[in-house]
Design a protein around this motif. Structure first.
Motif, PDB file in Angstrom:
ATOM      1  N   PHE A 407       0.815  -1.212   0.000  1.00  0.00           N
ATOM      2  CA  PHE A 407       0.000   0.000   0.000  1.00  0.00           C
ATOM      3  C   PHE A 407       0.851   1.266   0.000  1.00  0.00           C
ATOM      4  N   SER A 408       2.037   1.211   0.583  1.00  0.00           N
ATOM      5  CA  SER A 408       2.930   2.372   0.513  1.00  0.00           C
ATOM      6  C   SER A 408       3.364   2.630  -0.921  1.00  0.00           C
ATOM      7  N   PHE A 409       3.681   1.556  -1.653  1.00  0.00           N
ATOM      8  CA  PHE A 409       4.080   1.691  -3.052  1.00  0.00           C
ATOM      9  C   PHE A 409       2.946   2.284  -3.888  1.00  0.00           C
ATOM     10  N   LEU A 410       1.729   1.772  -3.720  1.00  0.00           N
ATOM     11  CA  LEU A 410       0.586   2.277  -4.483  1.00  0.00           C
ATOM     12  C   LEU A 410       0.305   3.742  -4.164  1.00  0.00           C
ATOM     13  N   ALA A 411       0.452   4.117  -2.887  1.00  0.00           N
ATOM     14  CA  ALA A 411       0.213   5.509  -2.504  1.00  0.00           C
ATOM     15  C   ALA A 411       1.234   6.432  -3.145  1.00  0.00           C
ATOM     16  N   GLY A 412       2.510   6.044  -3.112  1.00  0.00           N
ATOM     17  CA  GLY A 412       3.556   6.877  -3.709  1.00  0.00           C
ATOM     18  C   GLY A 412       3.358   7.068  -5.198  1.00  0.00           C
ATOM     19  N   VAL A 413       3.023   5.992  -5.902  1.00  0.00           N
ATOM     20  CA  VAL A 413       2.798   6.088  -7.351  1.00  0.00           C
ATOM     21  C   VAL A 413       1.617   7.002  -7.654  1.00  0.00           C
ATOM     22  N   SER A 414       0.528   6.889  -6.879  1.00  0.00           N
ATOM     23  CA  SER A 414      -0.658   7.721  -7.102  1.00  0.00           C
ATOM     24  C   SER A 414      -0.334   9.202  -6.940  1.00  0.00           C
ATOM     25  N   ILE A 415       0.439   9.541  -5.919  1.00  0.00           N
ATOM     26  CA  ILE A 415       0.775  10.943  -5.666  1.00  0.00           C
ATOM     27  C   ILE A 415       1.672  11.489  -6.780  1.00  0.00           C
ATOM     28  N   LEU A 416       2.666  10.697  -7.206  1.00  0.00           N
ATOM     29  CA  LEU A 416       3.586  11.169  -8.236  1.00  0.00           C
ATOM     30  C   LEU A 416       2.891  11.350  -9.583  1.00  0.00           C
ATOM     31  N   VAL A 417       2.044  10.398  -9.962  1.00  0.00           N
ATOM     32  CA  VAL A 417       1.315  10.532 -11.228  1.00  0.00           C
ATOM     33  C   VAL A 417       0.410  11.757 -11.178  1.00  0.00           C
ATOM     34  N   ASN A 418      -0.253  11.949 -10.041  1.00  0.00           N
ATOM     35  CA  ASN A 418      -1.173  13.078  -9.890  1.00  0.00           C
ATOM     36  C   ASN A 418      -0.445  14.414  -9.976  1.00  0.00           C
ATOM     37  N   THR A 419       0.813  14.430  -9.567  1.00  0.00           N
ATOM     38  CA  THR A 419       1.582  15.669  -9.540  1.00  0.00           C
ATOM     39  C   THR A 419       1.739  16.279 -10.928  1.00  0.00           C
ATOM     40  N   PHE A 420       1.888  15.425 -11.937  1.00  0.00           N
ATOM     41  CA  PHE A 420       2.195  15.919 -13.283  1.00  0.00           C
ATOM     42  C   PHE A 420       0.979  15.918 -14.208  1.00  0.00           C
ATOM     43  N   LEU A 421      -0.205  15.639 -13.676  1.00  0.00           N
ATOM     44  CA  LEU A 421      -1.411  15.739 -14.489  1.00  0.00           C
ATOM     45  C   LEU A 421      -1.818  17.204 -14.629  1.00  0.00           C
ATOM     46  N   PRO A 422      -2.305  17.608 -15.800  1.00  0.00           N
ATOM     47  CA  PRO A 422      -2.760  18.999 -15.963  1.00  0.00           C
ATOM     48  C   PRO A 422      -4.006  19.275 -15.132  1.00  0.00           C
ATOM     49  N   GLN A 423      -4.183  20.544 -14.765  1.00  0.00           N
ATOM     50  CA  GLN A 423      -5.307  20.946 -13.928  1.00  0.00           C
ATOM     51  C   GLN A 423      -6.656  20.652 -14.594  1.00  0.00           C
ATOM     52  N   GLU A 424      -6.680  20.605 -15.922  1.00  0.00           N
ATOM     53  CA  GLU A 424      -7.943  20.368 -16.628  1.00  0.00           C
ATOM     54  C   GLU A 424      -8.495  18.965 -16.374  1.00  0.00           C
ATOM     55  N   MET A 425      -7.629  18.014 -16.041  1.00  0.00           N
ATOM     56  CA  MET A 425      -8.082  16.637 -15.801  1.00  0.00           C
ATOM     57  C   MET A 425      -8.500  16.496 -14.342  1.00  0.00           C
ATOM     58  N   GLN A 426      -9.525  17.286 -13.960  1.00  0.00           N
ATOM     59  CA  GLN A 426      -9.915  17.403 -12.561  1.00  0.00           C
ATOM     60  C   GLN A 426     -10.418  16.093 -11.987  1.00  0.00           C
ATOM     61  N   ILE A 427     -11.235  15.363 -12.731  1.00  0.00           N
ATOM     62  CA  ILE A 427     -11.819  14.118 -12.210  1.00  0.00           C
ATOM     63  C   ILE A 427     -10.727  13.094 -11.935  1.00  0.00           C
TER      64      ILE A 427
END
Length: 549
Positions: A407-427
């Protein structure tokens, strides 16, 4: 007779344990909102500089009367890079020529602007009053919001280090009640704070109590519950934190004034003091501290509440003598080879630190996800509630170590991917944020269960306070990292993600306790004996029940 057998004789899961669990869950629902209260009491509304021709009702003149509010705003406030009115600067003089220019042209004449020397005007459609609007904590003072959150977390760190040893010396119950009373008093007083400095002091004082309430409630619950039911109790108590998150979201939606919201979450704590008087001091702690008569008395009291007959015949001082340990020194933990399991548990501070950084980095910065922070608060509460039970279910198949690492690995990946998503992809950003917070919660649930299985009763509050201290350090760092937004919009979130990815690695040296014939250890000697104790009755019993998750 072992502690487990004594507890079984008194009723390991009866009316008393149910009452205790319900009381602790209700307390958690009401105390957890104090941790993230600044999500709403310190919400930052849209704001701009106060300007005379726009906001002074006494200004008269045919020119200003004939112009619309938008036109007056255009000549008074410069536009930022997103073509929206600046929040922290205004024109020194009205720029009438801008009325004749295309609205897409931005004003770059920096010498013509100045800071908001006369104050700010706030959008009060969402929040009529917050500490931000009360003391103008915007622009140059915007970092003071993080200071409040950091002071509260610093208080929780110091509180766990101060009160945890006191709990091991004077008992869990009395320190628990004292901290509950203090929290109610100081956060009620914070609603009437006349200055920002006094508010900060009161919130720091509130933080001193919050973690002790949590640690002692877990200690009392685990020490009065038989091993095979302990994991369910832990998950239910941690789930009450999630319900507290959702409760705060709904309450803040109904109560928008920060003074009233403070009172709404603080005054009920005084009511909880009355049922808390029915709590019973941990008999494990009493016996380990050689208070035999009182320990037997409390055992009989619980047995009576649970409807156990003939308790006076079976629960005697003679029967508990085998459970008595000589009072050990905490330094004994460093001498025996297997006791290094506890030392490894202490070295897992990185996991507790990292999970706190990522968790509070998300839950304390809801406004970075969108404007509807009420929905995000409820959504995060719902996902963490689900994650607690998912973690309990997965523990049956993968064990405590694998659970925390995955679960630590999944959490880290989710945060990093979310960091570089554009603001328009709000959902998608909201989905990844909720996934990240859920995975952190699931990993923390496994970590809490692991900690209870590894720490001996005689030092459980002290060691738990030390480990919790690392968690508090992470909670302190989380809001401070947001200051880095001034250098890069991605930097804080990259740190949150990387540190969470690395968190699972420190779990590898810890022993796996699932299905290892591991009962709750009460002393360093029990750790040496594989967690099963040194009592003769246990050595003779070849059919000891194991802890199930």
């Amino acid at each position: 007779m072992s502690f487990e057998e004594l507890l079984d004789q008194a009723g390991g899961l009866g009316r008393f344990q149910i009452f205790q669990l319900v009381l602790f869950c209700i307390t958690n629902i009401l105390t957890y909102p104090h941790i993230v209260l600044e999500n709403f009491t310190a919400a930052t509304p849209d704001h701009r500089c106060w300007v005379q021709i726009l906001d002074n009702d006494t200004v008269s003149g045919n020119v200003t009367r004939t112009l619309s509010q938008d036109a007056l705003l255009r000549i008074s406030i410069p536009l930022d890079s997103n073509l929206k009115p600046e929040k922290c600067r205004r024109f020194i003089l009205p720029q009438w020529q801008l009325l004749h220019l295309n609205e897409t042209v931005t004003n770059t004449a920096e010498p013509d602007t100045e800071p908001c020397v006369d104050g700010w005007v706030y959008d009060r459609s969402y929040f009529p009053s917050t500490i931000i609007t009360e003391w103008d904590l915007v622009c140059e003072s915007q970092s003071l919001k993080s200071v409040v959150q950091t002071l509260f977390m610093t208080g929780s760190l110091l509180g766990s280090l101060i009160y945890s040893p006191l709990s091991d010396r004077f008992g869990r119950k009395v320190v628990y009640q004292w901290c509950l009373l203090q929290l109610g008093i100081v956060d009620t007083a914070a609603a009437f704070a006349p200055t920002f400095l006094i508010y900060c002091i009161l919130r720091f004082w509130a933080g001193l109590n919050i973690m002790t309430i949590t640690i002692n409630s877990f200690s009392l619950m685990s020490e009065w519950t038989i091993s095979k039911r302990k994991s369910v109790g832990v998950v239910l108590m941690m789930s009450s934190y999630s319900i507290g998150q959702m409760f705060l979201g709904g309450l803040a939606f109904a109560i928008r004034n920060w003074h009233t919201l403070h009172l709404a979450v603080s005054v009920p704590l005084f009511v909880l003091l009355f049922p808390s008087r029915k709590l019973v001091e941990s008999f494990r702690w009493l016996i380990v501290r050689n208070q035999l008569e009182k320990g037997v008395k409390e055992l009989r009291r619980v047995a009576h509440i649970n409807g156990k007959k003939n308790a006076e015949e079976t629960l005697t001082i003679e029967n508990v003598l085998d459970a008595v340990h000589t009072k050990p020194s905490i330094f004994q933990l460093f001498h025996a080879p297997k006791a290094l399991n506890v030392i490894r548990c202490l070295f897992s501070f990185h996991f507790r630190f990292s999970s706190a950084v990522s968790f509070y980095g998300l839950v304390l910065n809801l406004q970075h996800l969108g404007s509807n922070i009420f929905m995000f608060q409820v959504l995060f509460g719902a996902i963490t509630l689900t994650a607690r039970f998912v973690s309990l279910w997965t523990l049956n198949y993968m064990g405590l170590r694998t659970n925390q690492i995955l679960f630590s690995f999944l959490a880290g990946v989710s945060i990093l991917v979310n960091t570089f998503l554009p603001q328009e992809m709000q959902i998608l950003r909201v989905v990844l944020a909720t996934l990240g917070i859920g995975c952190v919660s699931a990993a923390s649930t496994g970590s809490t269960l692991h900690q209870i299985e590894l720490l001996p009763t005689v030092f459980r509050s002290t060691l738990g306070g030390i480990i919790s201290g690392f968690h508090r350090i992470g909670a302190i760092v989380a809001p401070l990292l947001m200051i880095l937004l001034g250098y890069s919009l991605h930097l804080p979130w990259i740190i949150y993600g990387v540190i969470t990815l690395l968190a699972g690695l420190v779990i590898l040296p810890l022993p796996e306790t699932r299905n290892q014939n591991h009962q709750l250890p009460d002393s360093p000697q029990d750790i040496e004996n594989g967690g099963k104790g040194s009592r003769k009755t246990e050595q003779e019993d070849t059919s000891i029940k194991v802890t199930h998750f």
